[in-house]
Design an enzyme around this catalytic site. Structure first.
Site, PDB file in Angstrom:
ATOM      1  N   VAL A   1      -2.444  -4.881  -4.649  1.00 20.46           N
ATOM      2  CA  VAL A   1      -1.590  -3.892  -3.496  1.00 20.46           C
ATOM      3  C   VAL A   1      -2.592  -5.033  -1.762  1.00 20.46           C
ATOM      4  O   VAL A   1      -3.359  -4.914  -2.004  1.00 20.46           O
ATOM      5  CB  VAL A   1      -1.399  -2.865  -3.090  1.00 20.46           C
ATOM      6  CG1 VAL A   1      -0.936  -2.227  -4.628  1.00 20.46           C
ATOM      7  CG2 VAL A   1      -2.864  -2.038  -2.912  1.00 20.46           C
ATOM      8  N   CYS A   2      -1.263  -5.264  -0.984  1.00 20.11           N
ATOM      9  CA  CYS A   2      -1.841  -5.436  -0.071  1.00 20.11           C
ATOM     10  C   CYS A   2      -1.315  -4.345   0.896  1.00 20.11           C
ATOM     11  O   CYS A   2      -0.137  -4.026   0.606  1.00 20.11           O
ATOM     12  CB  CYS A   2      -1.767  -6.826   0.310  1.00 20.11           C
ATOM     13  SG  CYS A   2      -0.712  -7.393   0.107  1.00 20.11           S
ATOM     14  N   LEU A   3      -1.082  -5.246   2.485  1.00 21.41           N
ATOM     15  CA  LEU A   3      -0.184  -4.180   3.411  1.00 21.41           C
ATOM     16  C   LEU A   3       1.245  -4.133   2.928  1.00 21.41           C
ATOM     17  O   LEU A   3       1.603  -3.352   2.885  1.00 21.41           O
ATOM     18  CB  LEU A   3      -0.724  -4.862   4.973  1.00 21.41           C
ATOM     19  CG  LEU A   3       0.226  -3.892   6.039  1.00 21.41           C
ATOM     20  CD1 LEU A   3      -0.799  -2.402   5.865  1.00 21.41           C
ATOM     21  CD2 LEU A   3      -0.568  -4.409   7.460  1.00 21.41           C
TER      22      LEU A   3
ATOM     23  N   VAL B   1       1.083  -0.478   0.138  1.00 23.54           N
ATOM     24  CA  VAL B   1       0.228  -0.179   0.221  1.00 23.54           C
ATOM     25  C   VAL B   1       1.084   0.863   0.163  1.00 23.54           C
ATOM     26  O   VAL B   1       0.089   2.241  -0.353  1.00 23.54           O
ATOM     27  CB  VAL B   1      -0.725   0.051   0.873  1.00 23.54           C
ATOM     28  CG1 VAL B   1      -1.839  -1.245   0.974  1.00 23.54           C
ATOM     29  CG2 VAL B   1      -0.666   0.370   2.673  1.00 23.54           C
TER      30      VAL B   1
END
Length: 193
Positions: free
Chosen positions: A94-96, A25
């Protein structure tokens, strides 16, 4: 497609296949999306809210946690269709951290695209892993990908295997191959086999 002096990895995002980026992110900015012609952003995290996006970028928001029991399968056809439809643009997952959820959905988009006959789960995993070496979908997500490949392609090229033996824990065989290679590598350095 890539801007400036970016080659494969750029500000926390990696080009894993033509038109598919995987990242964290923290890597998302409107400027970066525009520079890389990203028209679809798949935001797979409840921990951070998606940013304001230019009107040219479609947001697919999937606010799910990276948990072994989280079911991502309802979103596999969604991202596959979005990838097929984003002609001329790019798609960013996207992810963390850009390790598990985003990688899982990028793999699903590739495996589900039957216009890419070579894109088995094993091939997709090795391809994405080569471009972003630290991806590691959790084992629950990987078992969902194995079932998805079987549903879409009629067979699965990755199996879930028990590891450690007799433990009852299941991991994808591609992880077992990586474990075996990482254990054997130091051994090969000192002992000719």
């Amino acid at each position: 497609m890539m801007s400036g002096d970016c080659r494969r990895i750029c500000v926390g995002m990696s080009l894993v296949w033509p038109g598919i980026w995987v990242g964290s992110v923290r890597s998302v900015t409107p400027e970066l999306l525009k520079a890389n012609r990203i028209s679809v952003l798949v935001w797979v995290t409840p921990e951070v809210s998606p940013p304001s996006l230019p009107g040219t970028v479609q947001l697919i928001h999937i606010p799910l946690k990276d948990d072994h029991d989280t079911d991502l399968t309802p979103f596999f056809p969604v991202v596959t269709t979005a990838f097929k439809n984003c002609q001329g643009g790019g798609m960013m997952f996207v992810c963390l951290a850009g390790v598990s959820r985003s990688a899982t959905l990028a793999l699903a988009a590739l495996v589900g695209n039957t216009d890419l006959p070579q894109m088995t789960l094993k091939y997709a995993y090795k391809t994405v892993k080569a471009a972003r070496p630290f991806i590691h979908p959790n084992t629950g997500f990987f078992s969902q990908l194995v079932r998805y490949e079987k549903d879409v392609r009629g067979t699965s090229t990755v199996s879930m295997v028990q590891y450690p033996p007799y433990s009852g824990d299941m991991i994808p065989d591609v992880y077992l191959q990586e474990i075996n290679q990482s254990v054997a590598a130091p051994f090969h350095a000192f002992v000719p086999i």
